[in-house]
Write a protein that holds these residues in place. Structure first.
Motif, PDB file in Angstrom:
ATOM      1  N   GLN A   1       4.329  -5.558  16.349  1.00 34.06           N
ATOM      2  CA  GLN A   1       5.389  -6.310  15.669  1.00 34.06           C
ATOM      3  C   GLN A   1       6.750  -5.788  16.096  1.00 34.06           C
ATOM      4  O   GLN A   1       6.938  -4.588  16.288  1.00 34.06           O
ATOM      5  CB  GLN A   1       5.252  -6.180  14.151  1.00 34.06           C
ATOM      6  N   LEU A   2       7.684  -6.731  16.248  1.00 37.88           N
ATOM      7  CA  LEU A   2       9.059  -6.387  16.549  1.00 37.88           C
ATOM      8  C   LEU A   2       9.946  -7.003  15.479  1.00 37.88           C
ATOM      9  O   LEU A   2       9.769  -8.174  15.123  1.00 37.88           O
ATOM     10  CB  LEU A   2       9.466  -6.926  17.928  1.00 37.88           C
ATOM     11  N   GLN A   3      10.876  -6.210  14.983  1.00 34.44           N
ATOM     12  CA  GLN A   3      11.788  -6.682  13.939  1.00 34.44           C
ATOM     13  C   GLN A   3      13.219  -6.541  14.448  1.00 34.44           C
ATOM     14  O   GLN A   3      13.716  -5.418  14.599  1.00 34.44           O
ATOM     15  CB  GLN A   3      11.601  -5.855  12.667  1.00 34.44           C
ATOM     16  N   ALA A   4      13.859  -7.682  14.703  1.00 32.71           N
ATOM     17  CA  ALA A   4      15.243  -7.669  15.175  1.00 32.71           C
ATOM     18  C   ALA A   4      16.187  -7.789  13.988  1.00 32.71           C
ATOM     19  O   ALA A   4      15.922  -8.547  13.051  1.00 32.71           O
ATOM     20  CB  ALA A   4      15.476  -8.807  16.151  1.00 32.71           C
ATOM     21  N   SER A   5      17.285  -7.059  14.045  1.00 26.70           N
ATOM     22  CA  SER A   5      18.268  -7.105  12.964  1.00 26.70           C
ATOM     23  C   SER A   5      19.637  -6.720  13.508  1.00 26.70           C
ATOM     24  O   SER A   5      19.759  -6.271  14.660  1.00 26.70           O
ATOM     25  CB  SER A   5      17.862  -6.155  11.836  1.00 26.70           C
TER      26      SER A   5
ATOM     27  N   CYS B   1      16.069  -3.361  17.329  1.00 26.20           N
ATOM     28  CA  CYS B   1      14.727  -3.933  17.475  1.00 26.20           C
ATOM     29  C   CYS B   1      13.742  -2.822  17.120  1.00 26.20           C
ATOM     30  O   CYS B   1      13.525  -1.896  17.908  1.00 26.20           O
ATOM     31  CB  CYS B   1      14.500  -4.429  18.891  1.00 26.20           C
TER      32      CYS B   1
ATOM     33  N   SER C   1       6.647  -1.785  15.587  1.00 22.99           N
ATOM     34  CA  SER C   1       5.566  -1.218  14.795  1.00 22.99           C
ATOM     35  C   SER C   1       4.236  -1.687  15.358  1.00 22.99           C
ATOM     36  O   SER C   1       4.162  -2.726  16.022  1.00 22.99           O
ATOM     37  CB  SER C   1       5.686  -1.625  13.320  1.00 22.99           C
TER      38      SER C   1
ATOM     39  N   THR D   1      12.673   2.403  18.145  1.00 18.68           N
ATOM     40  CA  THR D   1      13.696   1.358  18.050  1.00 18.68           C
ATOM     41  C   THR D   1      14.506   1.274  19.347  1.00 18.68           C
ATOM     42  O   THR D   1      14.785   2.299  19.974  1.00 18.68           O
ATOM     43  CB  THR D   1      14.645   1.646  16.871  1.00 18.68           C
TER      44      THR D   1
ATOM     45  N   TYR E   1      16.843 -12.293  20.510  1.00 13.15           N
ATOM     46  CA  TYR E   1      15.440 -11.912  20.313  1.00 13.15           C
ATOM     47  C   TYR E   1      15.109 -10.686  21.155  1.00 13.15           C
ATOM     48  O   TYR E   1      15.557 -10.569  22.300  1.00 13.15           O
ATOM     49  CB  TYR E   1      14.499 -13.032  20.763  1.00 13.15           C
TER      50      TYR E   1
ATOM     51  N   GLY F   1      10.316 -10.576  18.550  1.00 14.62           N
ATOM     52  CA  GLY F   1      10.871 -10.426  17.223  1.00 14.62           C
ATOM     53  C   GLY F   1      11.285 -11.785  16.685  1.00 14.62           C
ATOM     54  O   GLY F   1      11.281 -12.785  17.409  1.00 14.62           O
ATOM     55  N   GLN F   2      11.693 -11.830  15.431  1.00 17.67           N
ATOM     56  CA  GLN F   2      11.971 -13.101  14.775  1.00 17.67           C
ATOM     57  C   GLN F   2      13.346 -13.649  15.116  1.00 17.67           C
ATOM     58  O   GLN F   2      13.633 -14.790  14.797  1.00 17.67           O
ATOM     59  CB  GLN F   2      11.841 -12.946  13.246  1.00 17.67           C
TER      60      GLN F   2
ATOM     61  N   THR G   1      17.753 -12.684  15.558  1.00 13.38           N
ATOM     62  CA  THR G   1      18.873 -12.401  14.662  1.00 13.38           C
ATOM     63  C   THR G   1      20.087 -13.163  15.180  1.00 13.38           C
ATOM     64  O   THR G   1      20.376 -13.177  16.377  1.00 13.38           O
ATOM     65  CB  THR G   1      19.136 -10.881  14.576  1.00 13.38           C
TER      66      THR G   1
END
Length: 122
Positions: free
Chosen positions: A2-6, A21, A24, A77, A94, A113-114, A116
């Motif tokens: 999983q990738l989480q962009a913010s 980014c 996990s 990250t 992304y 990632g989703q 941002t």
């Protein structure tokens, strides 16, 4: 995987943002992470990438000298520091990986990632 962009937001021209980014489900140390962006009505384009051995590449000429990609393996990250932002940088950003160690602009990345939103406007 999983990738989480913010880190996106609204900023005035000339301003700065730092995108993150967070990875996990896998150990980031071994793999390259790429940043792409997609502006409204336009195709997605590659922006930058950092390889597993911390070699940075900037695919988009217009961001060279303004954007800096970096990685913190201890935090799993990758960051994209964006300075001197311009309205044409407005897009959804992304991060992506495919558990490969090298950067390849044309690789078909499987993990994204989703996104941002970055908006540069006065």
């Amino acid at each position: 995987v999983q990738l989480q962009a913010s880190g996106g937001g609204l900023v005035q021209p000339g301003g700065s943002l730092r995108l993150s980014c967070a990875a996990s489900g896998f150990i980031l140390d071994y793999y390259a992470i790429a940043w792409f962006r997609q502006a409204p009505g336009k195709e997605r384009e590659g922006v930058s990438c950092v390889s597993n051995n911390n070699f940075s590449t900037y695919w988009k000429d217009s961001v060279k000298g303004r954007f800096t990609i970096s990685r913190d393996n201890a935090k799993n990250t990758v960051y994209l520091q964006m300075n001197s932002l311009k309205p044409e940088d407005t897009a959804v950003y992304y991060c992506a990986t495919d558990k490969i160690s090298y950067c390849d602009r044309w690789h078909k990345y499987d993990f994204w990632g989703q996104g941002t939103q970055v908006t540069v406007s006065s």
